[in-house]
Design an enzyme around this catalytic site. Sequence first.
Site, PDB file in Angstrom:
ATOM      1  N   CYS A 108       0.865  -1.177   0.000  1.00 25.14           N
ATOM      2  CA  CYS A 108       0.000   0.000   0.000  1.00 25.14           C
ATOM      3  C   CYS A 108       0.899   1.224   0.000  1.00 25.14           C
ATOM      4  O   CYS A 108       1.502   1.552   1.023  1.00 25.14           O
ATOM      5  CB  CYS A 108      -0.928  -0.001   1.217  1.00 25.14           C
ATOM      6  SG  CYS A 108      -2.011   1.444   1.296  1.00 25.14           S
ATOM      7  N   HIS A 149      -1.724  -5.911  -9.994  1.00 26.86           N
ATOM      8  CA  HIS A 149      -2.381  -4.770 -10.625  1.00 26.86           C
ATOM      9  C   HIS A 149      -2.652  -5.060 -12.102  1.00 26.86           C
ATOM     10  O   HIS A 149      -1.800  -5.622 -12.802  1.00 26.86           O
ATOM     11  CB  HIS A 149      -1.508  -3.517 -10.545  1.00 26.86           C
ATOM     12  CG  HIS A 149      -1.411  -2.951  -9.164  1.00 26.86           C
ATOM     13  ND1 HIS A 149      -2.279  -2.001  -8.681  1.00 26.86           N
ATOM     14  CD2 HIS A 149      -0.539  -3.219  -8.159  1.00 26.86           C
ATOM     15  CE1 HIS A 149      -1.950  -1.698  -7.439  1.00 26.86           C
ATOM     16  NE2 HIS A 149      -0.901  -2.428  -7.094  1.00 26.86           N
ATOM     17  N   GLU A 177      -9.934  -1.092  -6.014  1.00 28.07           N
ATOM     18  CA  GLU A 177      -9.044  -1.940  -5.229  1.00 28.07           C
ATOM     19  C   GLU A 177      -9.740  -3.213  -4.767  1.00 28.07           C
ATOM     20  O   GLU A 177     -10.928  -3.198  -4.437  1.00 28.07           O
ATOM     21  CB  GLU A 177      -8.523  -1.178  -4.014  1.00 28.07           C
ATOM     22  CG  GLU A 177      -7.622  -0.003  -4.366  1.00 28.07           C
ATOM     23  CD  GLU A 177      -6.846   0.498  -3.162  1.00 28.07           C
ATOM     24  OE1 GLU A 177      -6.241  -0.338  -2.452  1.00 28.07           O
ATOM     25  OE2 GLU A 177      -6.843   1.719  -2.934  1.00 28.07           O
ATOM     26  N   CYS A 205      -4.581   5.517  -4.818  1.00 26.75           N
ATOM     27  CA  CYS A 205      -3.909   4.227  -4.614  1.00 26.75           C
ATOM     28  C   CYS A 205      -2.456   4.406  -5.021  1.00 26.75           C
ATOM     29  O   CYS A 205      -2.159   4.598  -6.212  1.00 26.75           O
ATOM     30  CB  CYS A 205      -4.581   3.127  -5.438  1.00 26.75           C
ATOM     31  SG  CYS A 205      -3.787   1.508  -5.300  1.00 26.75           S
ATOM     32  N   GLY A 215      -1.105   1.542  -7.028  1.00 25.94           N
ATOM     33  CA  GLY A 215      -1.771   1.615  -8.328  1.00 25.94           C
ATOM     34  C   GLY A 215      -1.170   2.687  -9.215  1.00 25.94           C
ATOM     35  O   GLY A 215      -1.066   2.516 -10.439  1.00 25.94           O
TER      36      GLY A 215
END
Length: 278
Positions: A73, A161, A210, A219, A222
């Site tokens: 994260c 991802h 997510e 994110c 991301g």
Amino acid sequence: MHFSKMHGAGNDFIVLDLRDGNPPPLPPVCSRLADRHFGVGCDQILTVEAPRSAGAVAAYRIWNADGSASGQCGNGARCIAAWLVRDGAAPTDGAFAIESPAGVHPVTRDGEGGFVIDMGAPRFAPADVPLAGVDDERDDYALQIDGETLHFGAVSLGNPHAVIEVADVDAAEVARIGSLLQASATFPQSVNVGFAQVLAPEHIRLRVFERGVGETLACGSGACAAVAVLARRGRVLADADVGVQLPGGSLRIRHDTAADTLFMGGPAAFVFEGIMVI
């Protein structure tokens, strides 16, 4: 249960100090904490824990709103860095390292009051993402779902991802397509799905759906994934800061190709402190 409420570009967290060895919250507790009506409200819960590797000032783990664990994260990493600095466990000035489930991440301060995190190398091999039933690494994958063909790039930043380039991020069917990919057997660990609109070689817009949460205001991993995929295609610059504009704020991502690592810079903010009775 004492907690800190924090956010990074609108991606919000509950931070729990578990350095005393207490166990992380069970899924029902995570769900209650994350509930925005009956709990505190957050996208993820971050647990600060004793370091597991030499050189790290602390470790942390990430728990989604549904109680499932996450491997990485980016916005949370900056919040953990800020939390540790305030706590006195990390230096106010200078570099230090924190440890996520994905590995050890060097941290430096930026000139805007935020933090820059070394997010490590993007991993494109299908087995690393992971992608089931895919042998050959590609820049673009095509998947047939419910009678339509979805094109995406895939990469792991310690969590999986998929990145879909779109002409207009505002018009993207984020929840529908994100849910389809997350439910696909091609992603055995589910997937975070990013929808990226390239505005210029050094500027993109991004929305992310997510796993275990839904769409969030930002994110960090991301954003790194989007820049990694798009830089590989020549759509954005490598070895230069790329501004990633998310609904909750902006991040700066740079893919250092010589070191094969991604650097993510952005804000981390404290919202409030509290105690919740579980």
